[in-house]
Design a protein around this motif. Structure first.
Motif, PDB file in Angstrom:
ATOM      1  N   MET A 136       0.827  -1.208   0.000  1.00 37.77           N
ATOM      2  CA  MET A 136       0.000   0.000   0.000  1.00 37.77           C
ATOM      3  C   MET A 136       0.858   1.254   0.000  1.00 37.77           C
ATOM      4  N   MET A 137       1.899   1.266   0.808  1.00 34.48           N
ATOM      5  CA  MET A 137       2.771   2.437   0.878  1.00 34.48           C
ATOM      6  C   MET A 137       3.532   2.620  -0.433  1.00 34.48           C
ATOM      7  N   THR A 138       3.907   1.529  -1.075  1.00 33.31           N
ATOM      8  CA  THR A 138       4.588   1.622  -2.362  1.00 33.31           C
ATOM      9  C   THR A 138       3.671   2.255  -3.404  1.00 33.31           C
ATOM     10  N   VAL A 139       2.432   1.804  -3.479  1.00 34.43           N
ATOM     11  CA  VAL A 139       1.472   2.356  -4.439  1.00 34.43           C
ATOM     12  C   VAL A 139       1.253   3.844  -4.170  1.00 34.43           C
ATOM     13  N   ALA A 140       1.040   4.205  -2.915  1.00 30.51           N
ATOM     14  CA  ALA A 140       0.783   5.607  -2.571  1.00 30.51           C
ATOM     15  C   ALA A 140       1.989   6.482  -2.865  1.00 30.51           C
ATOM     16  N   THR A 141       3.181   6.012  -2.566  1.00 33.84           N
ATOM     17  CA  THR A 141       4.379   6.817  -2.799  1.00 33.84           C
ATOM     18  C   THR A 141       4.660   6.959  -4.288  1.00 33.84           C
TER      19      THR A 141
ATOM     20  N   GLN B  58       2.338   7.050  -6.601  1.00 35.36           N
ATOM     21  CA  GLN B  58       1.362   8.042  -7.055  1.00 35.36           C
ATOM     22  C   GLN B  58       1.776   9.446  -6.643  1.00 35.36           C
ATOM     23  N   LEU B  59       2.283   9.591  -5.449  1.00 37.54           N
ATOM     24  CA  LEU B  59       2.754  10.890  -4.975  1.00 37.54           C
ATOM     25  C   LEU B  59       3.947  11.364  -5.792  1.00 37.54           C
ATOM     26  N   SER B  60       4.796  10.436  -6.172  1.00 37.51           N
ATOM     27  CA  SER B  60       5.944  10.758  -7.018  1.00 37.51           C
ATOM     28  C   SER B  60       5.493  11.254  -8.389  1.00 37.51           C
ATOM     29  N   GLN B  61       4.464  10.622  -8.934  1.00 34.41           N
ATOM     30  CA  GLN B  61       3.945  11.047 -10.238  1.00 34.41           C
ATOM     31  C   GLN B  61       3.302  12.423 -10.163  1.00 34.41           C
ATOM     32  N   VAL B  62       2.573  12.686  -9.084  1.00 32.13           N
ATOM     33  CA  VAL B  62       1.932  13.996  -8.914  1.00 32.13           C
ATOM     34  C   VAL B  62       2.986  15.092  -8.789  1.00 32.13           C
ATOM     35  N   ASN B  63       4.103  14.790  -8.164  1.00 33.54           N
ATOM     36  CA  ASN B  63       5.166  15.768  -7.942  1.00 33.54           C
ATOM     37  C   ASN B  63       6.293  15.640  -8.960  1.00 33.54           C
ATOM     38  N   GLU B  64       6.004  15.136 -10.134  1.00 25.34           N
ATOM     39  CA  GLU B  64       7.025  14.989 -11.178  1.00 25.34           C
ATOM     40  C   GLU B  64       7.653  16.347 -11.480  1.00 25.34           C
ATOM     41  N   GLY B  65       8.971  16.385 -11.491  1.00 24.42           N
ATOM     42  CA  GLY B  65       9.697  17.619 -11.749  1.00 24.42           C
ATOM     43  C   GLY B  65      10.046  18.396 -10.488  1.00 24.42           C
TER      44      GLY B  65
ATOM     45  N   ASN C 259      -7.031  10.659  -2.155  1.00 23.86           N
ATOM     46  CA  ASN C 259      -6.975   9.199  -2.223  1.00 23.86           C
ATOM     47  C   ASN C 259      -5.571   8.689  -1.884  1.00 23.86           C
ATOM     48  N   VAL C 260      -4.540   9.428  -2.254  1.00 22.21           N
ATOM     49  CA  VAL C 260      -3.169   9.037  -1.922  1.00 22.21           C
ATOM     50  C   VAL C 260      -2.946   9.162  -0.416  1.00 22.21           C
ATOM     51  N   THR C 261      -3.446  10.232   0.173  1.00 19.58           N
ATOM     52  CA  THR C 261      -3.338  10.405   1.620  1.00 19.58           C
ATOM     53  C   THR C 261      -4.082   9.296   2.349  1.00 19.58           C
ATOM     54  N   ALA C 262      -5.251   8.924   1.835  1.00 19.40           N
ATOM     55  CA  ALA C 262      -6.021   7.842   2.452  1.00 19.40           C
ATOM     56  C   ALA C 262      -5.264   6.514   2.386  1.00 19.40           C
ATOM     57  N   ILE C 263      -4.615   6.241   1.271  1.00 18.89           N
ATOM     58  CA  ILE C 263      -3.839   5.001   1.146  1.00 18.89           C
ATOM     59  C   ILE C 263      -2.654   5.019   2.102  1.00 18.89           C
ATOM     60  N   ARG C 264      -1.982   6.164   2.218  1.00 21.40           N
ATOM     61  CA  ARG C 264      -0.834   6.264   3.121  1.00 21.40           C
ATOM     62  C   ARG C 264      -1.257   6.067   4.583  1.00 21.40           C
ATOM     63  N   VAL C 265      -2.358   6.677   4.979  1.00 22.02           N
ATOM     64  CA  VAL C 265      -2.860   6.521   6.342  1.00 22.02           C
ATOM     65  C   VAL C 265      -3.301   5.079   6.574  1.00 22.02           C
ATOM     66  N   GLY C 266      -3.957   4.487   5.578  1.00 21.09           N
ATOM     67  CA  GLY C 266      -4.361   3.090   5.691  1.00 21.09           C
ATOM     68  C   GLY C 266      -3.166   2.164   5.824  1.00 21.09           C
TER      69      GLY C 266
ATOM     70  N   VAL D 145       9.135   4.256   1.041  1.00 23.66           N
ATOM     71  CA  VAL D 145       9.229   5.719   0.947  1.00 23.66           C
ATOM     72  C   VAL D 145      10.660   6.154   0.641  1.00 23.66           C
ATOM     73  N   LEU D 146      11.628   5.608   1.342  1.00 23.30           N
ATOM     74  CA  LEU D 146      13.019   6.008   1.132  1.00 23.30           C
ATOM     75  C   LEU D 146      13.522   5.615  -0.257  1.00 23.30           C
ATOM     76  N   VAL D 147      13.191   4.420  -0.703  1.00 21.63           N
ATOM     77  CA  VAL D 147      13.673   3.957  -2.009  1.00 21.63           C
ATOM     78  C   VAL D 147      13.041   4.763  -3.139  1.00 21.63           C
ATOM     79  N   ILE D 148      11.731   4.931  -3.112  1.00 24.33           N
ATOM     80  CA  ILE D 148      11.048   5.656  -4.192  1.00 24.33           C
ATOM     81  C   ILE D 148      11.436   7.126  -4.191  1.00 24.33           C
ATOM     82  N   THR D 149      11.554   7.738  -3.016  1.00 23.80           N
ATOM     83  CA  THR D 149      11.951   9.139  -2.934  1.00 23.80           C
ATOM     84  C   THR D 149      13.374   9.333  -3.458  1.00 23.80           C
ATOM     85  N   ALA D 150      14.275   8.442  -3.106  1.00 20.96           N
ATOM     86  CA  ALA D 150      15.655   8.547  -3.588  1.00 20.96           C
ATOM     87  C   ALA D 150      15.714   8.415  -5.108  1.00 20.96           C
TER      88      ALA D 150
END
Length: 110
Positions: free
Chosen positions: A15-20, A22-29, A46-53, A94-99
């Protein structure tokens, strides 16, 4: 029960991988904050809901693992497994996708 706790930890990580992602795609650039900070583009609901879940599932997982290993005579295992079930499913994706996301950007994030 230990299997159920570890299964929930894996579900939380997914779940955290999917949400992160999606967050990465929204913040592209834009740079993503590694641990604490504001996102350039606000997280959709919906991304916040997945992260909280995912965090709630990780807490349930850690609780199940803690109850299961409580009676093990080796105390370090009784402490390490629930902590790992709580922290790793949230932190690793979170750390891997953010990096990876921030590495693709060429400008400074400062």
């Amino acid at each position: 029960m230990l299997f159920l706790g570890l299964l929930l930890a894996a579900i939380s990580a997914a779940m955290m991988t999917v949400a992160t992602l999606q967050l990465s795609q929204v913040n592209e650039g834009h740079y993503l904050p590694v641990t604490i900070g504001k996102f350039a583009v606000r997280s959709p609901r919906n991304v916040t809901a997945i992260r909280v879940g995912a965090q709630a599932v990780a807490v349930a997982s850690a609780w199940i693992v803690a109850v299961t290993v409580w009676d093990i005579p080796v105390n370090p295992a009784a402490l390490a497994l629930p902590a790992a079930a709580l922290i790793l499913p949230i932190a690793i994706p979170v750390l891997v996708i953010t990096a990876q996301h921030n590495r693709r950007l060429t400008t400074s994030g400062i």
